[in-house]
Write an enzyme that holds these catalytic residues in place. Structure first.
Site, PDB file in Angstrom:
ATOM      1  N   LEU A  46      -3.118  -0.179  -2.012  1.00 28.24           N
ATOM      2  CA  LEU A  46      -1.872   0.184  -2.417  1.00 28.24           C
ATOM      3  C   LEU A  46      -0.530  -1.729  -1.489  1.00 28.24           C
ATOM      4  CD1 LEU A  46      -1.832   3.779  -2.296  1.00 28.24           C
ATOM      5  CD2 LEU A  46      -1.680   1.695  -3.467  1.00 28.24           C
ATOM      6  N   SER A  47       0.548  -1.175  -1.645  1.00 28.82           N
ATOM      7  CA  SER A  47       1.062  -1.981  -1.180  1.00 28.82           C
ATOM      8  C   SER A  47       1.180  -2.726   0.489  1.00 28.82           C
ATOM      9  CB  SER A  47       2.553  -2.792  -1.907  1.00 28.82           C
ATOM     10  OG  SER A  47       3.021  -1.115  -1.566  1.00 28.82           O
ATOM     11  N   GLU A  48       0.605  -0.469   0.741  1.00 28.14           N
ATOM     12  CA  GLU A  48       1.058  -0.718   2.305  1.00 28.14           C
ATOM     13  C   GLU A  48       0.029   0.668   2.377  1.00 28.14           C
ATOM     14  OE1 GLU A  48       4.495  -3.046   2.689  1.00 28.14           O
ATOM     15  OE2 GLU A  48       4.270  -1.316   1.981  1.00 28.14           O
ATOM     16  N   THR A  49      -0.752   1.327   3.223  1.00 29.53           N
ATOM     17  CA  THR A  49      -1.111   2.567   3.934  1.00 29.53           C
ATOM     18  C   THR A  49      -0.920   2.360   5.816  1.00 29.53           C
ATOM     19  OG1 THR A  49      -3.081   1.685   2.441  1.00 29.53           O
ATOM     20  CG2 THR A  49      -3.698   3.309   4.287  1.00 29.53           C
ATOM     21  N   HIS A 108       9.369   1.071   2.669  1.00 29.07           N
ATOM     22  CA  HIS A 108       8.716   2.673   2.197  1.00 29.07           C
ATOM     23  C   HIS A 108       7.619   3.702   2.873  1.00 29.07           C
ATOM     24  CE1 HIS A 108       4.913   0.668   0.300  1.00 29.07           C
ATOM     25  NE2 HIS A 108       4.301   2.113   0.511  1.00 29.07           N
TER      26      HIS A 108
END
Length: 303
Positions: A44-47, A76
């Site tokens: 994902l774009s961030e974890t 986010h």
């Protein structure tokens, strides 16, 4: 050892919209390399990786990873983690509940106000820990247009022109004429460096005033060239830096100003980001980013 995780959709009140976020709990003992590998696994774009806070008065320490690198701050993940920690504390079915969540991020301590309502998405708003300031230079209008697949004459509106800002992460900001141009943008990675340089965090935020909804102030798209071009559905750290763009070009008067930013509409992941600026003596004195988040899944990792 097993570790719990959760998936949330952030900057939306509807499941399967907004920006996806993975949150891994119980992260004591995980190395930097293991966190990076898990972020690549989620893809994902961030974890977010949750750790005990260094200050016991705070809620948690956050490590934030893209599939390729660690970030000092991101919007986010901050909103999603604040809502998630409040849900962990008060439960999914709690009546209306206001709380304060204090997160330790690499950029600094971030204070978040959270509102939970039964049967509704949680809402979090945080004080941006670093005010926006100009960042690294970028290329010419012609090189930017070539990279984005649009005409140079389609770049800019009113007095807005391409610029760069950072509020923790660097972004190039490119205004375009209208929504039709925004929808046409298709970056070419072979021209990226000429347009936007060669930085560790190298992203472009393209925006216009025309929006899908009457209540929004801007619509935007965010692309990054971090090993591959990808489009992000909602980028809170870009919205934080965008406050500097609004301040520079729109010159809001002293007082508190609220802006709503649409993002992710071209991806089928519509997102809504709230940006609030406090202006005093013609300068930004404080900024806040807010949005809703929806918990969509819980699970367990066996690695």
């Amino acid at each position: 050892m097993s570790r719990r995780y959760a998936l949330l959709d952030v900057f939306t009140n509807k499941p399967l919209e907004g920006n996806q976020l993975a949150i891994v709990q119980d992260c004591n003992g995980l190395s930097d390399e293991e966190m990076q590998a898990l972020a690549r696994e989620f893809n994902l774009s961030e974890t977010v990786f949750l750790l005990p806070p260094e200050n016991p008065a705070h809620s948690a320490k956050l490590r934030i990873f893209t599939p390729f690198q660690e970030l000092p701050f991101a919007g986010h993940p901050t909103v999603g983690a604040a809502v998630f920690l409040s849900l962990e504390r008060f439960g999914n079915d709690a009546p209306e509940q206001d709380s304060v969540v204090v997160l330790e991020e690499t950029l600094g301590t971030v204070r978040c106000g959270v509102v939970l309502k039964q049967g509704a998405a949680g809402f979090a708003e945080f004080d941006v820990p670093s005010l926006p300031r100009p960042s690294a230079p970028m290329g010419t209008t012609e090189s930017i247009a070539l990279c984005l697949g649009i005409e140079p004459t389609e770049i800019g509106f009113e007095n807005h022109h391409p610029t760069t800002m950072t509020a923790g992460n660097h972004f190039a900001f490119v205004p375009v004429r209208d929504l039709s141009v925004l929808k046409m943008v298709s970056p070419d990675p072979s021209h990226w460096e000429a347009a936007f340089g060669n930085l560790d965090h190298n992203a472009v935020y393209i925006y216009c005033r025309e929006t899908e909804t009457a209540t929004a102030s801007f619509q935007a798209r965010m692309f990054s060239n971090d090993e591959q071009i990808w489009e992000d559905a909602a980028t809170g750290s870009a919205a934080a830096a965008f406050g500097g763009v609004v301040h520079a070009f729109d010159e809001p008067l002293d007082g508190t100003h609220h802006f709503t930013i649409e993002q992710g509409f071209q991806m089928g992941r519509p997102s809504v980001i709230d940006l609030e600026l406090d202006i005093e003596g013609k300068q930004i004195r404080a900024q806040r980013i807010g949005g809703q988040a929806v918990l969509i899944a819980r699970g367990e990792l066996f690695c």
